[in-house]
Scaffold this motif. Structure first.
Motif, PDB file in Angstrom:
ATOM      1  N   SER A   3      17.521 -21.485  15.505  1.00 27.27           N
ATOM      2  CA  SER A   3      18.469 -20.380  15.682  1.00 27.27           C
ATOM      3  C   SER A   3      18.821 -20.228  17.147  1.00 27.27           C
ATOM      4  O   SER A   3      17.987 -20.422  18.032  1.00 27.27           O
ATOM      5  CB  SER A   3      17.858 -19.074  15.179  1.00 27.27           C
ATOM      6  OG  SER A   3      17.544 -19.157  13.821  1.00 27.27           O
ATOM      7  N   ALA A   4      20.082 -19.897  17.408  1.00 23.48           N
ATOM      8  CA  ALA A   4      20.526 -19.731  18.788  1.00 23.48           C
ATOM      9  C   ALA A   4      19.905 -18.485  19.388  1.00 23.48           C
ATOM     10  O   ALA A   4      19.789 -17.454  18.749  1.00 23.48           O
ATOM     11  CB  ALA A   4      22.047 -19.631  18.833  1.00 23.48           C
ATOM     12  N   ARG A   5      19.498 -18.592  20.633  1.00 26.20           N
ATOM     13  CA  ARG A   5      18.961 -17.453  21.348  1.00 26.20           C
ATOM     14  C   ARG A   5      20.020 -16.888  22.265  1.00 26.20           C
ATOM     15  O   ARG A   5      20.920 -17.588  22.709  1.00 26.20           O
ATOM     16  CB  ARG A   5      17.718 -17.857  22.155  1.00 26.20           C
ATOM     17  CG  ARG A   5      16.517 -18.256  21.283  1.00 26.20           C
ATOM     18  CD  ARG A   5      15.274 -18.417  22.152  1.00 26.20           C
ATOM     19  NE  ARG A   5      14.089 -18.654  21.322  1.00 26.20           N
ATOM     20  CZ  ARG A   5      13.618 -19.857  21.040  1.00 26.20           C
ATOM     21  NH1 ARG A   5      14.241 -20.926  21.495  1.00 26.20           N
ATOM     22  NH2 ARG A   5      12.539 -19.991  20.298  1.00 26.20           N
ATOM     23  N   SER A   6      19.888 -15.600  22.595  1.00 25.21           N
ATOM     24  CA  SER A   6      20.820 -14.956  23.512  1.00 25.21           C
ATOM     25  C   SER A   6      20.342 -15.174  24.933  1.00 25.21           C
ATOM     26  O   SER A   6      19.248 -14.750  25.305  1.00 25.21           O
ATOM     27  CB  SER A   6      20.885 -13.439  23.244  1.00 25.21           C
ATOM     28  OG  SER A   6      21.398 -13.188  21.969  1.00 25.21           O
ATOM     29  N   SER A  85      13.100 -15.564  24.685  1.00 26.20           N
ATOM     30  CA  SER A  85      12.666 -15.971  23.343  1.00 26.20           C
ATOM     31  C   SER A  85      13.295 -15.117  22.240  1.00 26.20           C
ATOM     32  O   SER A  85      13.206 -15.463  21.068  1.00 26.20           O
ATOM     33  CB  SER A  85      11.134 -15.878  23.239  1.00 26.20           C
ATOM     34  OG  SER A  85      10.695 -14.531  23.297  1.00 26.20           O
ATOM     35  N   ARG A  87      16.084 -13.661  19.859  1.00 28.92           N
ATOM     36  CA  ARG A  87      17.354 -14.089  19.265  1.00 28.92           C
ATOM     37  C   ARG A  87      18.276 -12.884  19.083  1.00 28.92           C
ATOM     38  O   ARG A  87      17.813 -11.749  19.134  1.00 28.92           O
ATOM     39  CB  ARG A  87      17.097 -14.785  17.931  1.00 28.92           C
ATOM     40  CG  ARG A  87      16.304 -16.084  18.067  1.00 28.92           C
ATOM     41  CD  ARG A  87      16.016 -16.702  16.706  1.00 28.92           C
ATOM     42  NE  ARG A  87      15.405 -18.017  16.840  1.00 28.92           N
ATOM     43  CZ  ARG A  87      14.105 -18.222  17.031  1.00 28.92           C
ATOM     44  NH1 ARG A  87      13.277 -17.198  17.097  1.00 28.92           N
ATOM     45  NH2 ARG A  87      13.624 -19.453  17.153  1.00 28.92           N
ATOM     46  N   GLU A  90      17.272  -9.243  17.662  1.00 28.30           N
ATOM     47  CA  GLU A  90      15.829  -9.057  17.761  1.00 28.30           C
ATOM     48  C   GLU A  90      15.450  -8.173  18.958  1.00 28.30           C
ATOM     49  O   GLU A  90      16.132  -8.166  19.980  1.00 28.30           O
ATOM     50  CB  GLU A  90      15.116 -10.406  17.904  1.00 28.30           C
ATOM     51  CG  GLU A  90      15.190 -11.278  16.665  1.00 28.30           C
ATOM     52  CD  GLU A  90      14.429 -12.585  16.817  1.00 28.30           C
ATOM     53  OE1 GLU A  90      14.154 -13.233  15.792  1.00 28.30           O
ATOM     54  OE2 GLU A  90      14.131 -12.967  17.971  1.00 28.30           O
ATOM     55  N   SER A 114      20.601 -10.086  21.763  1.00 32.60           N
ATOM     56  CA  SER A 114      19.179  -9.746  21.766  1.00 32.60           C
ATOM     57  C   SER A 114      18.964  -8.457  22.540  1.00 32.60           C
ATOM     58  O   SER A 114      19.823  -8.025  23.320  1.00 32.60           O
ATOM     59  CB  SER A 114      18.374 -10.870  22.407  1.00 32.60           C
ATOM     60  OG  SER A 114      18.637 -10.920  23.809  1.00 32.60           O
TER      61      SER A 114
END
Length: 231
Positions: A3-6, A85, A87, A90, A114
């Motif tokens: 999944s892509a993280r911000s 870390s 996403r 989150e 995020s």
């Protein structure tokens, strides 16, 4: 597929406290709080509107001072690689996700980010508002400054600033309290949040629905405020 993280915005963690220029209305109003707390006065005294002063100006100065509190707390941990870390969606208080709105009018878009990215965007947005002299005047002409502070547009802007600062506190308590506790910063965080909540309660700056995600923290502080006021 992962999944892509911000990614945090470039320059994250570089926020600097904003100052009140000496001799201005903002500086004078700021001095009341500094003097009260410095002399061991109560939070009730610190948040109460000084006699003869403008309520709008009092709220304006505290918007800046509370921004400084939050940005200073966040700067302590903003360089932590752990923040990358998270996403999109989150890191927010349980049951809510604060989305970021970009643009205005028909061009406005709402994006999922995020929690750390949300904080960075909030702090940068607030700094941009405060640094805009047409929105937060800080010159020698007190009458002109009060004219701006007493407009409906400024009241709406301050309302948005206080709501977003509350959300930042919500994120910090929900996802980063343990980190600040390990850094021995939890007492400072708690003191800043209590001061913020006393002020917001004094002037009715936060809608009830906005406070629900932090009810477990907010309720005892508001109870203490009302008890100290004899309400």
């Amino acid at each position: 597929m992962a999944s892509a993280r911000s990614a945090l915005p470039t320059g994250a963690g570089t926020f600097q406290p904003l100052r009140h220029r000496s001799g201005t209305l903002r500086d004078r109003l700021h001095g009341y709080t500094k003097q009260t707390l410095g002399a061991g006065g109560s939070l009730n005294d610190a948040v109460s509107l000084p006699q003869g002063e403008s309520c709008a100006g009092w709220v304006a100065v505290h918007a800046i001072d509370f921004y400084n509190d939050v940005s200073t707390i966040w700067a302590v941990m903003a360089e932590d690689p752990y923040l990358d870390s998270f996403r999109p969606g989150e890191g927010f208080p349980s049951g809510v996700e604060y989305r970021w709105s970009e643009g205005s009018g028909r061009d406005a878009t709402t994006v999922s980010v995020s929690a750390p990215v949300y904080i960075e965007k909030v702090l940068q947005w607030i700094a941009d508002q405060i640094n805009d002299e047409t929105k937060f005047p800080d010159d020698d002409d007190e009458a002109e400054a009060l004219r701006v502070f007493q407009t409906p547009q400024f009241a709406a802007l301050c309302g948005q600033i206080f709501r977003r600062l509350f959300r930042v506190y919500g994120i910090i308590y929900s996802s980063f309290f343990g980190t600040l506790e390990a850094l021995q910063m939890a007492p400072h965080l708690n003191t800043c949040f209590k001061h913020f909540m006393f002020f917001c309660t004094e002037f009715g700056l936060l809608p009830e629905r906005e406070m629900e995600p932090l009810e477990v923290l907010v309720k005892p502080i508001r109870k203490q405020y009302h008890l100290s006021k004899g309400k």
